[in-house]
Enzyme design. Sequence first.
Site, PDB file in Angstrom:
ATOM      1  N   HIS A 184       3.026 -22.480  16.989  1.00  0.00           N
ATOM      2  CA  HIS A 184       2.804 -23.368  15.855  1.00  0.00           C
ATOM      3  C   HIS A 184       1.608 -22.913  15.028  1.00  0.00           C
ATOM      4  O   HIS A 184       1.646 -22.915  13.798  1.00  0.00           O
ATOM      5  CB  HIS A 184       2.548 -24.800  16.347  1.00  0.00           C
ATOM      6  CG  HIS A 184       3.794 -25.539  16.702  1.00  0.00           C
ATOM      7  ND1 HIS A 184       3.819 -26.539  17.642  1.00  0.00           N
ATOM      8  CD2 HIS A 184       5.056 -25.435  16.241  1.00  0.00           C
ATOM      9  CE1 HIS A 184       5.049 -27.013  17.744  1.00  0.00           C
ATOM     10  NE2 HIS A 184       5.814 -26.359  16.913  1.00  0.00           N
ATOM     11  N   CYS A 482      15.793 -13.887   7.034  1.00  0.00           N
ATOM     12  CA  CYS A 482      15.121 -15.127   6.628  1.00  0.00           C
ATOM     13  C   CYS A 482      14.359 -15.785   7.774  1.00  0.00           C
ATOM     14  O   CYS A 482      13.932 -16.924   7.662  1.00  0.00           O
ATOM     15  CB  CYS A 482      16.111 -16.117   6.031  1.00  0.00           C
ATOM     16  SG  CYS A 482      17.380 -16.691   7.169  1.00  0.00           S
TER      17      CYS A 482
END
Length: 551
Positions: A184, A482
Site C-alpha cells: 500500500h 495497465c
Amino acid sequence: MSILRGVGIGQGIATGPVVRMAPALPEPAHETSTRGADAERVRAREAMTAVAADLQQRADAAGGAAQDVLEAQAMIAEDPTLTDEVDARIDEGATAEWAVHDAFAGFRATLEAVGGYLGERAADLDDIAQRVLARLQGVAAPGVPDPGHPFVLVARDLAPADTALLKLDQVLALVTSDGGPTSHTAILAREKGIVAVVGAADAAALTDGTTVIVDAAAGTVNDSPTSEELTAAAERIASRAAEDATPAGPGALADGTPISLLANLGKPADAADAVARGAEGVGLFRTEFLFLGASQAPTIEQQRAAYVELLSAFEGRKVVVRLLDAGADKPLAFLNDAHEENPALGLRGLRALRASEDILREQLTALAEADAATSADLWVMAPMVTTVEETAYFTSLAKEYGLKTAGVMVEVPASALLADRVLAHADFASIGTNDLTQYTMAADRLLGSVAGFQDPWHPAVLRLVREVGDAGARLGKPVGICGEAAADPLLAVVLVGLGATSLSMAPSALSDVRRSISQHTLEDARRIAASVLLADDAAGARAAAVDAAQH
C-alpha cells in the site's frame, strides 16, 4: 558513509532531515473494569464510531486508490462481528481498552487464516485498533509527525490512513523498513509522486535529525552524504523540476518509436490532473466507483452521465474503459452474494457479469450512449477473461451495442498462453500485471504473508507478457500494460521490449516513465528484455535490466 538499500519507487531523489514515526501505543493492561459493563460498552462504541467517521472523512478527502482502502478501513471499524467480540469481553469484566485490543487481535488472526481480500484487511486492523485505543485514552493516535519543517519520514511501514493524507509540501521522501513494490505504501507513494525507498531493512537505525539522500532511482538511502553528494543531489532535483515544468510531448523511444503513455483513472474527477501531467489518453478507467457501496446497480442514466464527463475531458484521444470488475476484493451483493471459499478464483470479472447479464448490457448501453454524445476514441474491455470463448462472447456483444473497439484484459496465464487465439477475436489486449503476477505466482496479491512472490519482475510473468506481445505483433493488434508494472520506469522499458505498444499508469508516474523510455531505442529495449528473461527470479531480472541498460 553508510548506504541503505531497498526498493525505489520511481526515479526521484530528495534530501532532508530524518523524522521517525512515533512508536505504537503500548498494549493495555488486562484488568477488571471499575466503570461497569454498560459504561465500558458506551465508551467502546463511541470510540469505534468516531474512528470510522474519521477514516471516512480521510477517504473522502484522499480520492484515488487511497479512498478505496480507507473506506474499507472505516467499514471494519464498525463491523458488527467485531463489535460483538468487544462486547463479549466487556461482559466478562474487561475494560474497553483491553476488550478492543484483544478482540482486534483475535479478529486479525481469524482474517489472516482466511486469506485473500479478508487477509489483507487483517493487516489494516493494527492501525484501526491503535486509533480506537488512542481515542479511548484521550491521546493522539500514532501517525505521521508534524515537526513544522520539511522532512524525510522514516517508519517500519505506513498505514493507508497515514499515507493517504501526507502533506506533500512537508514530506520530502518516505523510507520504510518493511513493504515491497506492491505494498500500500508503495502504491500510494507512486500515486502521489512521493520519492520513496521501501523495504530498506536497516532503516530502523536512522536517527532523528540526520540529513540523508533518498535516491529512488538507485533504491538507496545515504545517511552520511558529503557536501559534493548533496550538491549533486540538489542539481538532480532542480533538473527534474525543470523537465517536469516543460510541456510533455507524446511518449516515444530514443529512435522515435511511439509508445502511448496513458493514465489509470478511478473516477472522472481525476481526468484534469492526468491531462495536466501529459497523459495522452486513458489506458484504464475503472468503473467500480459507480457500483461499490451501492445496494443496487446504478441506472443507465447515472452511468452515462459519468462516462460523458470522462470522455469529454479527452476529446479526440483514446479512452479505455474497463467493464465492472467485481468479485474477489470488490464483492457486490447484487452481483454475486454466494459465499466462496477462494473468491480470487471464483465468480469475478467477466464471469460475474455474464452471470448477471442485465448489468453487463446496461453498462454497454450507457457506454454506447456516452460514446455517441462525445468525440473521444472509446475502447471497452472486459476484465478477467480466461478463454477464447469468453473473448468471442464479449467482443460480439460489445459490437452488438455499436462499440467499435472491444478488447480484453489479460490477467490469467491461460489467456496469455492463447493470446494469438484471443486476439483473433479481440481488437486489443491490455495486460493487468497485478493479477497476472498473482495467478502466475499462486500468491494472493492482497495477502501480506506472500507479498514477496508478488513481483512483476519475475521472469515467469514477463515470459507471459512476451507471449501476448508477440501475438499482438503478428496480428497487428495493440497490446497495452495497465498494471502497476507500467509505472516502474525501468520495467516500462522491458515491457516495451516484450511488445507493449502503450503503457498506462498513475498520472504521477508519467514523467519518470516518459523520461526513461526516451533514453532507449527499440533495439535497446528488446536487448534489455532478453537479458531479463534469462534470470531465475525477480531480483535477478531487475539486476540484469540495470546492467543491460547501462551498456
